[in-house]
Design an enzyme around this catalytic site. Structure first.
Site, mmCIF file in Angstrom:
data_model
loop_
_atom_site.group_PDB
_atom_site.id
_atom_site.type_symbol
_atom_site.label_atom_id
_atom_site.label_comp_id
_atom_site.label_asym_id
_atom_site.label_seq_id
_atom_site.Cartn_x
_atom_site.Cartn_y
_atom_site.Cartn_z
ATOM 1 N N GLU A 158 0.895 -1.231 -0.138
ATOM 2 C CA GLU A 158 -0.042 -0.071 -0.108
ATOM 3 C C GLU A 158 0.652 1.225 0.000
ATOM 4 O O GLU A 158 1.224 1.957 0.891
ATOM 5 C CB GLU A 158 -1.055 0.076 1.152
ATOM 6 C CG GLU A 158 -1.861 1.346 1.177
ATOM 7 C CD GLU A 158 -2.486 1.179 2.749
ATOM 8 O OE1 GLU A 158 -2.287 0.883 3.614
ATOM 9 O OE2 GLU A 158 -3.602 2.269 2.594
ATOM 10 N N LYS A 188 -2.689 -1.864 -2.830
ATOM 11 C CA LYS A 188 -3.770 -1.217 -2.432
ATOM 12 C C LYS A 188 -3.386 0.214 -2.834
ATOM 13 O O LYS A 188 -2.017 0.692 -2.210
ATOM 14 C CB LYS A 188 -3.656 -1.305 -0.938
ATOM 15 C CG LYS A 188 -4.505 -0.548 -0.047
ATOM 16 C CD LYS A 188 -4.985 -1.223 1.049
ATOM 17 C CE LYS A 188 -5.920 -0.150 1.909
ATOM 18 N NZ LYS A 188 -6.460 -0.895 3.306
HETATM 19 P P1 13P Z 1 -8.680 4.597 4.546
HETATM 20 O O1 13P Z 1 -9.573 3.956 3.895
HETATM 21 O O2 13P Z 1 -9.314 5.394 5.832
HETATM 22 O O3 13P Z 1 -7.770 5.507 3.866
HETATM 23 O O4 13P Z 1 -7.679 3.408 5.384
HETATM 24 C C1 13P Z 1 -7.397 2.276 4.311
HETATM 25 C C2 13P Z 1 -6.154 2.021 5.036
HETATM 26 O O5 13P Z 1 -5.680 0.795 5.142
HETATM 27 C C3 13P Z 1 -5.053 2.973 5.358
HETATM 28 O O6 13P Z 1 -3.709 2.364 5.711
#
Ligand code: 13P
Length: 330
Positions: free
Chosen positions: A176, A218
């Protein structure tokens, strides 16, 4: 298809996505405080149980990303949370990074920690039922100065090392690299940074020979910054996000999951629906789903306020949002 690829793909089952419920103690404390709830280990357990104990979530969720503390806690059904999720056919996952800190070479930027003792921690997480993992990097946009190449490269190196370790431990990695929504930047700038981040990431992943088919990306959506004064239409977000990803994410990955990043629940849901539609129309190659935290949780938290008598109403709001987000995948 290997077992790991099949597991990664199963997170993209039709109409299902991933709840991010992996707020660190620090972030969970801040989220609870926004709703006047004092933080403690027990309140964090109740906070998790609000979502994980809601009846019927398995209709919408293929997986839940947990925080390490939650792996060892029990829900209202007296089962450990990972066991309770698995019994309902939901894969338990775990956030394995240890958060961000200022990057010494460019202190306005953030670098993610957590590689040092990762192999030992992965073994422990596996014992407690984790089936997949997540590592988040945070990329700030600021004028023409940020992000710097050196920060992009260092975050990509750590994401790739993480992915390699996780795959050799027999777990699925979610990578991510979040391009932050906060700022005055344009949507075009956000799109360009997402593309650059993914290019850098995949060049390092290839250097380390990380298997693409069992990894999940992600990502943020391409959005005008929250302080830009511009509110993008879902069609604009969809076109720019898909263009950035088609240009930079190889077709072999198991799939791409979107974070909500501070967008409101309605905005994130509408943008996801447009994205999925646009990806289908243009023949984008990977499965798509959601992996929201705030956009799935906020409405329920505002109703709950830490009061047990509000749990049914808060869970109803959560399930309604899950149904809407699941519909957005259709
Ligand atoms: P948000 O959808 O609140 O951005 O969180 C996703 C997430 O996993 C942040 O690390």
């Amino acid at each position: 298809m290997t077992d790991l690829v099949a597991r990664a793909r199963s997170l993209f089952a039709p109409g299902k996505g991933i709840l991010a419920a992996d707020e660190s103690v620090h972030t969970a404390t801040a989220r609870l405080a926004e709703h006047g709830v004092p933080a403690s280990e027990e309140m964090r357990r109740q906070y998790r149980n609000l979502f994980l104990g809601a009846k019927g979530i398995e209709q919408y969720l293929s997986g839940v990303i947990l925080f390490s503390e939650t792996l060892l806690q029990k829900g209202g059904d007296k089962k450990l949370f990972p066991k309770s999720l698995a019994a309902r056919g939901i894969l338990p996952g775990i956030k394995v990074d240890l958060g961000t800190e200022p990057f010494p070479s460019s202190p306005q930027e953030l670098i993610t920690q957590g590689l040092l003792d990762l192999p030992e921690r992965l073994e422990a997480y596996k014992k407690h039922g984790a089936m997949f993992t997540k590592w988040r990097a945070a990329i700030r946009i600021e004028g023409d100065e940020l992000p710097t190449n050196v920060a992009l490269h260092e975050n990509a190196k750590r994401l790739a090392s993480y992915a390699k370790e996780v795959q050799s431990a027999g777990l699925v990695p979610i990578l991510e690299p979040e391009v932050l929504y906060e700022g005055r930047h344009s949507r075009a700038h956000s799109r360009a940074v997402i593309e650059e981040v993914m290019h850098t990431l995949f060049s390092v992943l290839d250097e380390l020979a990380v298997d693409r088919a069992s990894l999940i990306i992600k990502t943020s959506m391409a959005l005008s910054g929250d302080k830009s004064g511009k509110r993008d239409t879902p069609e604009e977000v969809a076109a720019d996000t898909v263009a950035a990803l088609v240009a930079s994410v190889p077709p072999q990955v198991a799939g791409i999951a979107f974070l909500s990043g501070g967008q409101g629940p309605e905005q994130a849901t509408a943008n996801l629906a447009a994205l999925v539609r646009h990806a289908k129309e243009t023949g984008a190659p990977w499965p798509l789903t959601f992996s929201f935290a705030r956009a799935l949780q906020d409405e329920a938290l505002a109703l709950w306020k830490g009061d047990a008598t509000n749990v049914p109403a808060a869970r109803a709001a959560f399930l309604a949002r899950l149904a809407a987000v699941s519909d957005a995948l259709a």
